[in-house]
Design a protein around this motif. Structure first.
Motif, PDB file in Angstrom:
ATOM      1  N   VAL A   4      32.965 -23.112 -21.417  1.00 56.28           N
ATOM      2  CA  VAL A   4      33.778 -23.271 -20.215  1.00 56.28           C
ATOM      3  C   VAL A   4      34.185 -21.909 -19.665  1.00 56.28           C
ATOM      4  O   VAL A   4      34.180 -21.689 -18.445  1.00 56.28           O
ATOM      5  CB  VAL A   4      35.019 -24.133 -20.509  1.00 56.28           C
ATOM      6  N   GLN A   5      34.537 -20.982 -20.539  1.00 54.58           N
ATOM      7  CA  GLN A   5      34.889 -19.642 -20.084  1.00 54.58           C
ATOM      8  C   GLN A   5      33.716 -18.997 -19.355  1.00 54.58           C
ATOM      9  O   GLN A   5      33.897 -18.314 -18.339  1.00 54.58           O
ATOM     10  CB  GLN A   5      35.310 -18.767 -21.268  1.00 54.58           C
ATOM     11  N   GLY A   6      32.508 -19.227 -19.868  1.00 55.41           N
ATOM     12  CA  GLY A   6      31.331 -18.695 -19.192  1.00 55.41           C
ATOM     13  C   GLY A   6      31.166 -19.249 -17.792  1.00 55.41           C
ATOM     14  O   GLY A   6      30.764 -18.528 -16.871  1.00 55.41           O
ATOM     15  N   LEU A   7      31.485 -20.541 -17.614  1.00 53.42           N
ATOM     16  CA  LEU A   7      31.405 -21.134 -16.276  1.00 53.42           C
ATOM     17  C   LEU A   7      32.448 -20.526 -15.346  1.00 53.42           C
ATOM     18  O   LEU A   7      32.149 -20.173 -14.201  1.00 53.42           O
ATOM     19  CB  LEU A   7      31.625 -22.647 -16.366  1.00 53.42           C
ATOM     20  N   VAL A   8      33.680 -20.417 -15.837  1.00 53.00           N
ATOM     21  CA  VAL A   8      34.765 -19.897 -15.006  1.00 53.00           C
ATOM     22  C   VAL A   8      34.490 -18.459 -14.591  1.00 53.00           C
ATOM     23  O   VAL A   8      34.802 -18.048 -13.464  1.00 53.00           O
ATOM     24  CB  VAL A   8      36.105 -20.003 -15.774  1.00 53.00           C
TER      25      VAL A   8
END
Length: 394
Positions: free
Chosen positions: A185-189
């Motif tokens: 999720v951090q990679g997406l954000v």
């Protein structure tokens, strides 16, 4: 190729859910396979070809995951003599909706969508939500560092003796699973293909409230694509009352353009959405708002560049200059502390703990300043830690 992700947030009551739905409709009608992630109920765009709506139920998601986690701990609970909870006994805890929304965003991005539009909570909660994956991963690394796990070779023996998996083992395994999900999720954000749209209804102090949000978003490296000024009344009305309302709104709209508009050095487009005179009743009403479809992001592969940079001034001034753009902040709302190998930055009520590079770790902080909307920190090499051949000349 990662999907284009548009995160829509704004001031409470400004119509951010409507703007998110309109953004999704515009994306789908442009030919992109689109997913709208929202906590709202039925949306006025359920029948748009190419658009899928994912509705997040935070309570249901929490109960399902809590029940599954309890099942994985079954043998340990039996050993402790604990009585498991029934599925009906789990009640939603604070923060459950944030986790559910992030999980739904990750699932939508992992599908076959070209564009994912997320209807986020209002500001400033949205900034806190987007910072959650990074912060939780830091907590896990500090509280359960992999290098401090019990000796791996002893675990199977201890597990056989006790008859159950050793707590250290399942705890670290659970932490590893959580870290993998949070990292995704951090990679997406933080992806270069992710941008933020801010929704506001021009009014008293709207620009000031968005200014703090802009600072918080910049602190975490989120790129504001545009500001959607919602419910703009027509000008030139013959009715004195409507003319007065419109005139006041135009003054507040000017303040938004002065704060965010393209006239500034790092301008952000302010898009005006008309007041329809009623709540949107379908996709055509949403399209009538004129919300632009998300534009492709150049170099959308991989993470976006870090919001901070380091300039080597060793040869000329004897220090390294660390720079972090923080538009909208003021000196009285900014604080900076170095804590070991990290910088703790507080800006407009938001805090981020930023790890230092190996070069900066071998330096001491020799000064800091706020200039032209950017935090500047001077790092001077520590002679005891800096290699002699790279140390600045006296």
């Amino acid at each position: 190729m990662p999907p284009r992700i548009v995160l829509v947030t704004g001031l409470g009551g400004a119509g951010r859910s409507t703007a998110a739905a309109a953004t999704a409709v515009a994306a789908a009608r442009s030919g992109a396979r689109t997913v709208l992630v929202t906590e709202k109920g039925p949306a006025p765009c359920d029948d748009v070809p190419g658009l899928t709506i994912t509705r997040v139920d935070g309570g249901h998601a929490f109960r399902a995951r809590a029940h599954a986690f309890q099942a994985r701990l079954g043998s340990v609970l039996d050993l402790l003599g604990a009585e498991p909870l029934d599925a009906e006994e789990f009640t939603e805890l604070p923060g459950a909706r944030s986790f559910a929304l992030l999980h739904a965003l990750g699932e939508a991005a992992a599908g076959r969508a070209d564009t994912v539009v997320a209807d986020l909570p209002p500001l400033p909660q949205a900034v806190t939500l987007l910072a959650l994956p990074e912060q939780l991963r830091r907590y896990l690394a500090r509280l359960l560092p992999p290098e401090r796990q019990a000796a791996r070779a002893l675990r199977p023996v201890l597990a056989q003796l006790a008859g159950v998996p050793m707590p250290a083992q399942w705890l670290y395994e659970a932490a590893a699973r959580w870290d993998v999900e949070l990292a995704a999720v951090q990679g997406l954000v933080e992806s270069a293909a992710t941008t933020v749209r801010l929704v506001v209804e021009p009014g008293p102090h709207a620009a000031e409230r968005l200014r703090d949000a802009r600072t918080g978003l910049a602190l975490f490296g989120h790129r504001v694509e545009c500001v959607l000024a919602n419910r703009i009344l027509p000008t030139g009305s013959a009715d004195p009352f409507l003319a007065g309302l419109s005139g006041g709104q135009q003054e507040h709209l000017k303040a938004l353009n002065d704060e965010f508009g393209t006239g500034r050095t790092s301008g952000t487009e302010v898009c005006e959405l008309p007041h329809l005179g009623h709540a949107p009743h379908g996709a055509d009403d949403l399209a009538a708002l004129g919300v632009p479809a998300p534009a492709p992001v150049p170099d959308g592969r991989g993470p976006a560049a870090r919001p901070w940079s380091v300039e080597d001034r060793l040869g000329t001034e004897g220090h390294l200059l660390w720079r972090l753009p923080l538009p909208g902040t003021t000196r009285d709302r900014l604080d900076l502390v170095r804590r070991g190998d990290e910088l703790v930055v507080d800006a407009a009520s938001f805090r981020r703990i930023i790890p230092l590079t190996s070069a900066l770790r071998r330096c001491t902080v020799s000064g800091a300043a706020l200039r032209d909307g950017a935090l500047l920190v001077r790092f001077t090499p520590d002679p005891e830690l800096w290699p002699a051949d790279r140390a600045p000349k006296p």
